[in-house]
Design a protein around this motif. Structure first.
Motif, PDB file in Angstrom:
ATOM      1  N   MET A   1      76.808 108.287  61.018  1.00 38.34           N
ATOM      2  CA  MET A   1      75.323 107.639  62.649  1.00 38.34           C
ATOM      3  C   MET A   1      74.094 108.407  61.951  1.00 38.34           C
ATOM      4  SD  MET A   1      75.847 107.569  66.263  1.00 38.34           S
ATOM      5  CE  MET A   1      77.371 106.215  66.391  1.00 38.34           C
ATOM      6  N   SER A   2      73.215 107.529  62.407  1.00 35.13           N
ATOM      7  CA  SER A   2      71.304 108.164  62.063  1.00 35.13           C
ATOM      8  C   SER A   2      71.216 109.014  63.191  1.00 35.13           C
ATOM      9  CB  SER A   2      70.614 107.359  62.382  1.00 35.13           C
ATOM     10  OG  SER A   2      70.957 106.342  63.108  1.00 35.13           O
ATOM     11  N   LYS A   3      70.219 110.179  63.226  1.00 37.31           N
ATOM     12  CA  LYS A   3      69.697 110.693  64.347  1.00 37.31           C
ATOM     13  C   LYS A   3      69.084 109.562  65.741  1.00 37.31           C
ATOM     14  CE  LYS A   3      66.276 113.694  65.712  1.00 37.31           C
ATOM     15  NZ  LYS A   3      65.478 114.658  64.895  1.00 37.31           N
ATOM     16  N   LEU A   4      68.673 108.607  65.411  1.00 34.23           N
ATOM     17  CA  LEU A   4      68.683 107.347  66.199  1.00 34.23           C
ATOM     18  C   LEU A   4      69.704 106.774  67.405  1.00 34.23           C
ATOM     19  CD1 LEU A   4      65.948 105.726  67.644  1.00 34.23           C
ATOM     20  CD2 LEU A   4      66.377 104.555  65.534  1.00 34.23           C
ATOM     21  N   LEU A   5      70.582 106.342  66.010  1.00 33.78           N
ATOM     22  CA  LEU A   5      71.453 105.597  66.973  1.00 33.78           C
ATOM     23  C   LEU A   5      72.620 106.897  67.509  1.00 33.78           C
ATOM     24  CD1 LEU A   5      72.699 103.541  64.310  1.00 33.78           C
ATOM     25  CD2 LEU A   5      71.189 102.679  66.461  1.00 33.78           C
ATOM     26  N   ASP A   6      72.257 107.665  67.397  1.00 33.41           N
ATOM     27  CA  ASP A   6      73.234 109.263  68.120  1.00 33.41           C
ATOM     28  C   ASP A   6      72.250 109.577  69.523  1.00 33.41           C
ATOM     29  OD1 ASP A   6      74.930 111.482  68.609  1.00 33.41           O
ATOM     30  OD2 ASP A   6      73.621 112.653  68.035  1.00 33.41           O
ATOM     31  N   ALA A  48      72.768  93.459  63.670  1.00 31.90           N
ATOM     32  CA  ALA A  48      71.918  94.375  62.810  1.00 31.90           C
ATOM     33  C   ALA A  48      72.768  95.178  61.515  1.00 31.90           C
ATOM     34  CB  ALA A  48      70.892  95.071  63.556  1.00 31.90           C
ATOM     35  N   ARG A  49      71.767  95.312  60.599  1.00 30.83           N
ATOM     36  CA  ARG A  49      71.999  96.231  59.881  1.00 30.83           C
ATOM     37  C   ARG A  49      71.640  97.278  59.534  1.00 30.83           C
ATOM     38  NH1 ARG A  49      73.730  91.791  55.361  1.00 30.83           N
ATOM     39  NH2 ARG A  49      75.707  90.956  55.759  1.00 30.83           N
ATOM     40  N   LEU A  50      71.216  98.139  60.098  1.00 30.51           N
ATOM     41  CA  LEU A  50      70.288  99.635  60.353  1.00 30.51           C
ATOM     42  C   LEU A  50      71.586 100.489  60.413  1.00 30.51           C
ATOM     43  CD1 LEU A  50      70.179  99.610  64.921  1.00 30.51           C
ATOM     44  CD2 LEU A  50      68.758  98.542  63.120  1.00 30.51           C
ATOM     45  N   ASP A  51      72.187 100.767  59.206  1.00 30.68           N
ATOM     46  CA  ASP A  51      72.818 101.610  58.393  1.00 30.68           C
ATOM     47  C   ASP A  51      72.092 101.390  57.610  1.00 30.68           C
ATOM     48  OD1 ASP A  51      74.727  99.255  57.984  1.00 30.68           O
ATOM     49  OD2 ASP A  51      76.003 100.262  57.262  1.00 30.68           O
ATOM     50  N   CYS A  62      65.090  98.671  65.987  1.00 29.55           N
ATOM     51  CA  CYS A  62      65.905  98.322  67.917  1.00 29.55           C
ATOM     52  C   CYS A  62      64.597  98.748  68.754  1.00 29.55           C
ATOM     53  CB  CYS A  62      65.966 100.505  67.630  1.00 29.55           C
ATOM     54  SG  CYS A  62      67.623 101.009  67.481  1.00 29.55           S
ATOM     55  N   ARG A  63      63.922  98.975  68.533  1.00 34.60           N
ATOM     56  CA  ARG A  63      62.792  98.484  69.301  1.00 34.60           C
ATOM     57  C   ARG A  63      62.085  96.910  69.223  1.00 34.60           C
ATOM     58  NH1 ARG A  63      57.045  97.346  70.185  1.00 34.60           N
ATOM     59  NH2 ARG A  63      56.209  98.014  72.017  1.00 34.60           N
TER      60      ARG A  63
END
Length: 109
Positions: A1-6, A48-51, A62-63
């Protein structure tokens, strides 16, 4: 998991998400629709395919998704958007006050 999603996973109210993602908002809109906005944001995030994105692109995405979720309820209502099951099941049905009164045990003979 990314820092942002965390970091997003630690927030608990709509205002935290909106402020963190730098989304301008009217408190009155959020006060009435906070759970609907968060649920819609969650639905958008799930698609969304944020990964596949780097951290900066994830934040931008995300914004944009939060703006979209918020705007859904600026221009519409919770009943029209049908985010939660209770609105989906109601499907525009209305119950009159008279029918509710008639269904009370004290009204039955």
């Amino acid at each position: 998991m990314s820092k942002l999603l965390d970091q997003l996973g630690k927030f608990s109210d709509a205002e935290e998400f909106l402020v963190f993602l730098d989304v301008p908002f009217e408190p009155a809109v959020v006060q009435v629709n906070r759970l609907h906005i968060l649920k819609r944001f969650s639905q958008y995030l799930a698609r969304a395919r944020l990964d596949e994105l780097d951290e900066a692109a994830q934040r931008d995405s995300c914004r944009a998704l939060m703006i979209q979720a918020y705007e859904d309820f600026v221009h519409s209502t919770a009943a029209q958007e049908k985010v939660f099951k209770v609105f989906q099941d109601a499907d525009g049905q209305r119950v009159s006050l008279d029918s509710l009164r008639a269904s009370l045990p004290s009204q039955r003979t």
